[in-house]
Motif scaffolding. Structure first.
Motif, PDB file in Angstrom:
ATOM      1  N   UNK A 145       0.837  -1.216   0.000  1.00  0.00           N
ATOM      2  CA  UNK A 145       0.000   0.000   0.000  1.00  0.00           C
ATOM      3  C   UNK A 145       0.867   1.259   0.000  1.00  0.00           C
ATOM      4  N   UNK A 146       0.354   2.305  -0.633  1.00  0.00           N
ATOM      5  CA  UNK A 146       1.075   3.577  -0.703  1.00  0.00           C
ATOM      6  C   UNK A 146       0.996   4.289   0.643  1.00  0.00           C
ATOM      7  N   UNK A 147       2.067   5.016   0.968  1.00  0.00           N
ATOM      8  CA  UNK A 147       2.135   5.865   2.161  1.00  0.00           C
ATOM      9  C   UNK A 147       1.865   5.083   3.447  1.00  0.00           C
ATOM     10  N   UNK A 148       2.300   3.829   3.463  1.00  0.00           N
ATOM     11  CA  UNK A 148       2.189   3.010   4.666  1.00  0.00           C
ATOM     12  C   UNK A 148       3.570   2.452   4.997  1.00  0.00           C
ATOM     13  N   UNK A 149       3.996   2.530   6.259  1.00  0.00           N
ATOM     14  CA  UNK A 149       5.304   1.966   6.627  1.00  0.00           C
ATOM     15  C   UNK A 149       5.330   0.456   6.414  1.00  0.00           C
ATOM     16  N   UNK A 150       6.300  -0.003   5.649  1.00  0.00           N
ATOM     17  CA  UNK A 150       6.431  -1.428   5.334  1.00  0.00           C
ATOM     18  C   UNK A 150       7.782  -1.912   5.840  1.00  0.00           C
ATOM     19  N   UNK A 151       7.755  -2.997   6.586  1.00  0.00           N
ATOM     20  CA  UNK A 151       8.994  -3.628   7.056  1.00  0.00           C
ATOM     21  C   UNK A 151       9.263  -4.860   6.217  1.00  0.00           C
ATOM     22  N   UNK A 152      10.507  -5.009   5.778  1.00  0.00           N
ATOM     23  CA  UNK A 152      10.901  -6.159   4.971  1.00  0.00           C
ATOM     24  C   UNK A 152      11.960  -6.941   5.731  1.00  0.00           C
TER      25      UNK A 152
END
Length: 230
Positions: A145-152
């Motif tokens: 999703x756009x403008x959402x913090x994503x952890x990889x």
């Protein structure tokens, strides 16, 4: 996406990459100024026949050319440290994805959902559709999703790999037996391409990474379809 004869970086798609571009321009300007000054001094020393005994042995000049480089290094170090801390900061991610490197493909697991995972192989040249990029397209994209913090969470199953997406400012090594993590926020929708940046074997250059950033509503629809397929 990079294009032929491009001299600079790819367009930034995350706040961290924007900071990296600003730091690059800041440092490059300092390097240009230093190079211009050194070139001028070399040309002046070679072309002139005049000497000055006060310049040949001057404590004041030695103090200046000792303090000036130190000040320049501080001007470079402070922004660099700031960006290093920003890149290492992970605050309350909305989504966690585990990226596992294999010889030679990536597998993704959405840990916030049950049984949502897939393998991403490079699309063969004969299967490409108009508009797709050779050696960069995969059969499954990592949708976020756009403008959402994503952890990889990045790791490897066999040898060293590296999960790298230049436009997002991400490059994280995938080490067997070790779990590394990185985080990012996409500032705009789009499709962003990367490749394995570690020399991991014969097909090292055929491990493309495709990250597709979509609005939250589209992301929820995509997860629903993927869960139905599984």
């Amino acid at each position: 996406m990079a294009h032929p004869s491009q001299l600079g970086f790819q367009d930034a798609a995350s706040p961290v990459m924007e900071e990296l571009l600003h730091f690059h321009d800041h440092t490059l300007m300092i390097v240009f100024l230093i190079s211009t000054l050194v070139l001028y001094i070399i040309v002046a020393m070679v072309t002139t026949k005049l000497t000055n005994k006060f310049i040949l042995d001057s404590q004041e000049i030695e103090i200046i050319w000792t303090l000036l480089p130190a000040m320049i290094l501080i001007l470079i170090a402070l922004p660099s440290l700031r960006i290093l801390y920003l890149m290492d900061e992970i605050n309350d991610p909305h989504l966690t994805i585990k990226a596992m490197g294999h010889q030679w493909y990536w597998s993704y697991e959405y840990t916030d959902y049950e049984d949502l995972g897939f393998d991403a192989y490079m699309t063969p040249t004969q299967d490409l559709t108009p508009g797709q990029f050779r050696l960069l397209e995969t059969d499954h994209r990592m949708v976020i999703p756009v403008e959402s913090p994503v952890r990889v969470l990045v790791s490897a199953d066999d040898v060293l790999h590296s999960w790298s997406v230049p436009s997002l400012g991400i490059k994280m090594d995938a080490v067997p037996g070790r779990l590394n993590q990185t985080a990012f926020i996409t500032s705009r929708p789009g499709v962003f391409y990367g490749q394995c940046s570690e020399i991991c074997g014969a097909n090292h250059s055929f491990m493309p990474i495709v990250v597709e950033a979509v609005p939250l509503e589209h992301f929820e629809n995509w997860t629903s379809l993927m869960l139905e397929d599984t």
